[in-house]
Design a protein around this motif. Structure first.
Motif, PDB file in Angstrom:
ATOM      1  N   TYR A   1       0.749  -1.122  -0.135  1.00 57.84           N
ATOM      2  CA  TYR A   1       0.093   0.021   0.261  1.00 57.84           C
ATOM      3  C   TYR A   1       0.794   1.135  -0.094  1.00 57.84           C
ATOM      4  CZ  TYR A   1      -4.245  -2.727   1.234  1.00 57.84           C
ATOM      5  OH  TYR A   1      -5.240  -3.664   0.848  1.00 57.84           O
ATOM      6  N   LYS A   2       0.147   2.394  -0.533  1.00 59.81           N
ATOM      7  CA  LYS A   2       0.799   3.684  -0.682  1.00 59.81           C
ATOM      8  C   LYS A   2      -0.065   4.516   0.085  1.00 59.81           C
ATOM      9  CE  LYS A   2       4.061   3.374  -4.638  1.00 59.81           C
ATOM     10  NZ  LYS A   2       4.377   4.204  -5.959  1.00 59.81           N
ATOM     11  N   ALA A   3       0.571   5.599   0.482  1.00 58.97           N
ATOM     12  CA  ALA A   3      -0.016   7.099   1.112  1.00 58.97           C
ATOM     13  C   ALA A   3       0.379   8.076   0.930  1.00 58.97           C
ATOM     14  CB  ALA A   3      -0.410   6.518   2.512  1.00 58.97           C
ATOM     15  N   PRO A   4      -0.100   9.230   0.552  1.00 60.80           N
ATOM     16  CA  PRO A   4       0.499  10.475   0.799  1.00 60.80           C
ATOM     17  C   PRO A   4       1.189  11.029   1.947  1.00 60.80           C
ATOM     18  CG  PRO A   4      -1.735  10.697   1.042  1.00 60.80           C
ATOM     19  CD  PRO A   4      -1.749   9.475   1.036  1.00 60.80           C
ATOM     20  N   CYS A   5       2.494  11.461   1.821  1.00 62.77           N
ATOM     21  CA  CYS A   5       3.225  11.987   3.064  1.00 62.77           C
ATOM     22  C   CYS A   5       2.481  13.241   3.528  1.00 62.77           C
ATOM     23  CB  CYS A   5       4.518  12.640   2.433  1.00 62.77           C
ATOM     24  SG  CYS A   5       5.564  13.409   3.567  1.00 62.77           S
ATOM     25  N   ARG A   6       2.392  13.368   4.668  1.00 65.06           N
ATOM     26  CA  ARG A   6       1.731  14.531   5.584  1.00 65.06           C
ATOM     27  C   ARG A   6       2.103  15.611   5.154  1.00 65.06           C
ATOM     28  NH1 ARG A   6       2.664  10.936   9.946  1.00 65.06           N
ATOM     29  NH2 ARG A   6       4.628  11.454  11.178  1.00 65.06           N
ATOM     30  N   GLY A   7       3.424  15.858   4.715  1.00 62.82           N
ATOM     31  CA  GLY A   7       4.238  17.023   4.542  1.00 62.82           C
ATOM     32  C   GLY A   7       4.328  17.431   3.000  1.00 62.82           C
ATOM     33  N   CYS A   8       4.846  16.583   2.101  1.00 58.69           N
ATOM     34  CA  CYS A   8       4.857  17.111   0.746  1.00 58.69           C
ATOM     35  C   CYS A   8       3.798  16.395  -0.130  1.00 58.69           C
ATOM     36  CB  CYS A   8       6.416  16.628   0.107  1.00 58.69           C
ATOM     37  SG  CYS A   8       6.722  14.646   0.305  1.00 58.69           S
ATOM     38  N   SER A   9       2.972  15.616   0.427  1.00 60.06           N
ATOM     39  CA  SER A   9       2.018  14.888  -0.489  1.00 60.06           C
ATOM     40  C   SER A   9       2.378  13.917  -1.361  1.00 60.06           C
ATOM     41  CB  SER A   9       0.890  15.970  -0.937  1.00 60.06           C
ATOM     42  OG  SER A   9       0.395  16.877  -0.013  1.00 60.06           O
ATOM     43  N   LYS A  10       3.877  13.496  -1.452  1.00 65.95           N
ATOM     44  CA  LYS A  10       4.155  12.524  -2.273  1.00 65.95           C
ATOM     45  C   LYS A  10       3.750  11.164  -1.816  1.00 65.95           C
ATOM     46  CE  LYS A  10       8.359  10.398  -3.960  1.00 65.95           C
ATOM     47  NZ  LYS A  10      10.132  10.449  -3.803  1.00 65.95           N
ATOM     48  N   LYS A  11       3.226  10.307  -2.706  1.00 57.78           N
ATOM     49  CA  LYS A  11       2.742   8.999  -2.437  1.00 57.78           C
ATOM     50  C   LYS A  11       3.826   8.097  -2.200  1.00 57.78           C
ATOM     51  CE  LYS A  11      -2.033   8.618  -4.192  1.00 57.78           C
ATOM     52  NZ  LYS A  11      -2.990   7.778  -4.655  1.00 57.78           N
ATOM     53  N   VAL A  12       4.204   7.375  -0.957  1.00 57.99           N
ATOM     54  CA  VAL A  12       5.120   6.746  -0.285  1.00 57.99           C
ATOM     55  C   VAL A  12       4.777   5.368  -0.035  1.00 57.99           C
ATOM     56  CG1 VAL A  12       7.036   6.638   0.973  1.00 57.99           C
ATOM     57  CG2 VAL A  12       6.284   8.756   0.081  1.00 57.99           C
ATOM     58  N   ALA A  13       5.174   3.943  -0.243  1.00 58.00           N
ATOM     59  CA  ALA A  13       4.980   2.877   0.146  1.00 58.00           C
ATOM     60  C   ALA A  13       4.933   2.825   1.783  1.00 58.00           C
ATOM     61  CB  ALA A  13       5.962   1.753  -0.295  1.00 58.00           C
ATOM     62  N   LEU A  14       4.065   2.453   2.306  1.00 57.36           N
ATOM     63  CA  LEU A  14       3.866   2.584   3.928  1.00 57.36           C
ATOM     64  C   LEU A  14       5.160   2.080   4.605  1.00 57.36           C
ATOM     65  CD1 LEU A  14       0.158   1.543   4.438  1.00 57.36           C
ATOM     66  CD2 LEU A  14       1.246   3.841   4.670  1.00 57.36           C
ATOM     67  N   VAL A  15       5.618   0.944   4.018  1.00 55.37           N
ATOM     68  CA  VAL A  15       7.120   0.274   4.733  1.00 55.37           C
ATOM     69  C   VAL A  15       8.105   1.297   4.574  1.00 55.37           C
ATOM     70  CG1 VAL A  15       8.011  -0.614   2.498  1.00 55.37           C
ATOM     71  CG2 VAL A  15       8.218  -1.731   4.663  1.00 55.37           C
ATOM     72  N   LYS A  16       8.060   2.400   3.681  1.00 55.67           N
ATOM     73  CA  LYS A  16       9.086   3.452   3.534  1.00 55.67           C
ATOM     74  C   LYS A  16       8.706   4.730   4.249  1.00 55.67           C
ATOM     75  CE  LYS A  16      11.158   1.205  -0.649  1.00 55.67           C
ATOM     76  NZ  LYS A  16      11.420   1.503  -2.133  1.00 55.67           N
ATOM     77  N   MET A  17       7.594   4.727   4.728  1.00 56.37           N
ATOM     78  CA  MET A  17       6.884   6.013   4.958  1.00 56.37           C
ATOM     79  C   MET A  17       7.833   6.692   6.298  1.00 56.37           C
ATOM     80  SD  MET A  17       4.779   8.426   4.710  1.00 56.37           S
ATOM     81  CE  MET A  17       3.231   7.678   3.814  1.00 56.37           C
ATOM     82  N   ARG A  18       8.260   5.803   7.310  1.00 53.43           N
ATOM     83  CA  ARG A  18       8.952   6.340   8.445  1.00 53.43           C
ATOM     84  C   ARG A  18      10.327   6.787   8.042  1.00 53.43           C
ATOM     85  NH1 ARG A  18       8.815   3.959  14.183  1.00 53.43           N
ATOM     86  NH2 ARG A  18       6.696   3.279  14.374  1.00 53.43           N
ATOM     87  N   SER A  19      11.054   6.439   7.017  1.00 53.73           N
ATOM     88  CA  SER A  19      12.439   7.098   6.632  1.00 53.73           C
ATOM     89  C   SER A  19      12.067   8.238   5.578  1.00 53.73           C
ATOM     90  CB  SER A  19      13.092   6.117   5.822  1.00 53.73           C
ATOM     91  OG  SER A  19      12.574   5.382   4.659  1.00 53.73           O
ATOM     92  N   HIS A  20      10.900   8.172   5.046  1.00 50.07           N
ATOM     93  CA  HIS A  20      10.598   9.413   4.070  1.00 50.07           C
ATOM     94  C   HIS A  20      10.504  10.575   5.007  1.00 50.07           C
ATOM     95  CE1 HIS A  20       8.868  11.759   0.864  1.00 50.07           C
ATOM     96  NE2 HIS A  20       7.890  12.292   1.610  1.00 50.07           N
ATOM     97  N   ILE A  21       9.427  10.251   6.100  1.00 50.37           N
ATOM     98  CA  ILE A  21       9.185  11.435   6.939  1.00 50.37           C
ATOM     99  C   ILE A  21      10.281  12.037   7.773  1.00 50.37           C
ATOM    100  CG2 ILE A  21       7.999  11.952   9.101  1.00 50.37           C
ATOM    101  CD1 ILE A  21       5.613  10.270   8.151  1.00 50.37           C
ATOM    102  N   ALA A  22      11.547  11.161   7.976  1.00 53.01           N
ATOM    103  CA  ALA A  22      12.503  11.579   8.659  1.00 53.01           C
ATOM    104  C   ALA A  22      13.436  12.614   7.663  1.00 53.01           C
ATOM    105  CB  ALA A  22      13.216  10.352   9.019  1.00 53.01           C
ATOM    106  N   SER A  23      13.184  12.488   6.532  1.00 50.78           N
ATOM    107  CA  SER A  23      13.913  13.008   5.575  1.00 50.78           C
ATOM    108  C   SER A  23      13.252  14.140   4.803  1.00 50.78           C
ATOM    109  CB  SER A  23      14.726  12.381   4.693  1.00 50.78           C
ATOM    110  OG  SER A  23      13.794  11.732   3.770  1.00 50.78           O
ATOM    111  N   CYS A  24      11.787  14.455   5.189  1.00 49.25           N
ATOM    112  CA  CYS A  24      10.985  15.373   4.459  1.00 49.25           C
ATOM    113  C   CYS A  24      11.201  16.442   4.892  1.00 49.25           C
ATOM    114  CB  CYS A  24       9.522  14.938   4.324  1.00 49.25           C
ATOM    115  SG  CYS A  24       8.517  16.097   3.639  1.00 49.25           S
ATOM    116  N   SER A  25      11.802  17.688   4.236  1.00 51.18           N
ATOM    117  CA  SER A  25      11.906  19.020   4.803  1.00 51.18           C
ATOM    118  C   SER A  25      10.472  19.520   5.007  1.00 51.18           C
ATOM    119  CB  SER A  25      12.503  19.701   3.638  1.00 51.18           C
ATOM    120  OG  SER A  25      11.796  19.799   2.383  1.00 51.18           O
ATOM    121  N   LYS A  26       9.222  19.163   4.498  1.00 49.81           N
ATOM    122  CA  LYS A  26       8.191  19.767   4.557  1.00 49.81           C
ATOM    123  C   LYS A  26       7.619  19.371   6.204  1.00 49.81           C
ATOM    124  CE  LYS A  26       6.902  21.948   0.885  1.00 49.81           C
ATOM    125  NZ  LYS A  26       6.623  23.502   0.780  1.00 49.81           N
TER     126      LYS A  26
END
Length: 251
Positions: free
Chosen positions: A108-133
């Protein structure tokens, strides 16, 4: 209190039923990830403890609730663990890795709550940690201030009031009820005067005061949890008055 508990358990049951329905749905074919409904998808796969997307999820056998493996670890350290969500007792040996949830996190994918980019849930934590928004949102969060003005300073080091050490033998990680049971089963005839670990953890507690009859003190004073009834924001004088009233009631 009971109404809140029932609604809490009901919400957990509904979440478990939703997860079971999702597990029964085909996850699709090919190498592409499924586009799960954007609304609430991250919440459906969030740990009830840390409120983040599951990381190495595990499920409790008795109730089926799922948590991050690391988040559930403190519950496994006590003698009689309870599910953090529904408070149902469970066997630590029946906590298993949830491979079905892991599979859905990868699909499954979901939009990042910062940049709205769709990210696989398994990678959501690492994405959020590096998302500037997201980091910008965190930096702009208002600082904590008391709802009601108080003369007391905001505590920085809050003592552990969840688990205690037996003052007789040093057994650790006992919650309040387990401490009472442990002392009644193992130290009923122990004549030693000891400091009550529950009282000494309280704002008004005296870590040097030794109870002459600790077992009677436990049974009379600690039939309920202080955290349920005590507002720690009250001033010191009111806290001392409450402690005095309890002492008079005990005697």
């Amino acid at each position: 209190m009971m109404a809140m508990f029932r609604s809490f358990v009901s919400a957990g049951t509904q979440l478990r039923q939703q997860q079971q329905q999702q597990q029964q749905q085909p996850l699709g074919s090919g190498s592409g990830s499924l586009a799960a409904p954007a609304e609430g998808v991250e919440c459906q796969f969030s740990c009830p403890i840390c409120l983040e997307v599951y990381h190495k999820p595990v499920s409790i056998g008795s109730c089926g609730h799922t948590f991050c493996g690391e988040c559930l670890q403190p519950c496994l350290q006590v003698t009689s663990p309870l599910c953090p969500l529904c408070r149902v007792p469970f066997d630590p040996k029946k906590v298993e890795r949830s491979s079905s949830v892991e599979k859905q996190l990868s699909s499954y994918k979901a939009p990042c709550r910062g940049c709205s980019k769709k990210v696989a849930l398994v990678k959501m934590r690492s994405h959020i940690a590096s998302c500037s928004k997201v980091q910008e949102q965190i930096a702009n969060c208002p600082k904590f201030v008391p709802v009601v003005p108080t003369s007391q300073p905001i505590p920085s080091n809050i003592p552990n009031r969840s688990t205690f050490v037996c003052p007789f033998c040093g057994a650790r990680n006992l919650d309040q009820q387990e401490l009472v049971k442990h002392c009644m089963d193992n130290h009923r005839n122990d004549p030693n005067k000891v400091v009550c670990p529950v009282c000494s953890a309280m704002p008004w507690g005296d870590p040097s005061y030794k109870s002459s009859n600790f077992l009677q003190h436990l049974l009379h004073r600690h039939k309920f949890s202080y955290d349920t009834f005590v507002d720690y924001s009250i001033d010191e004088e009111a806290a001392l008055q409450a402690a005095l009233a309890l002492s008079l009631a005990e005697n």
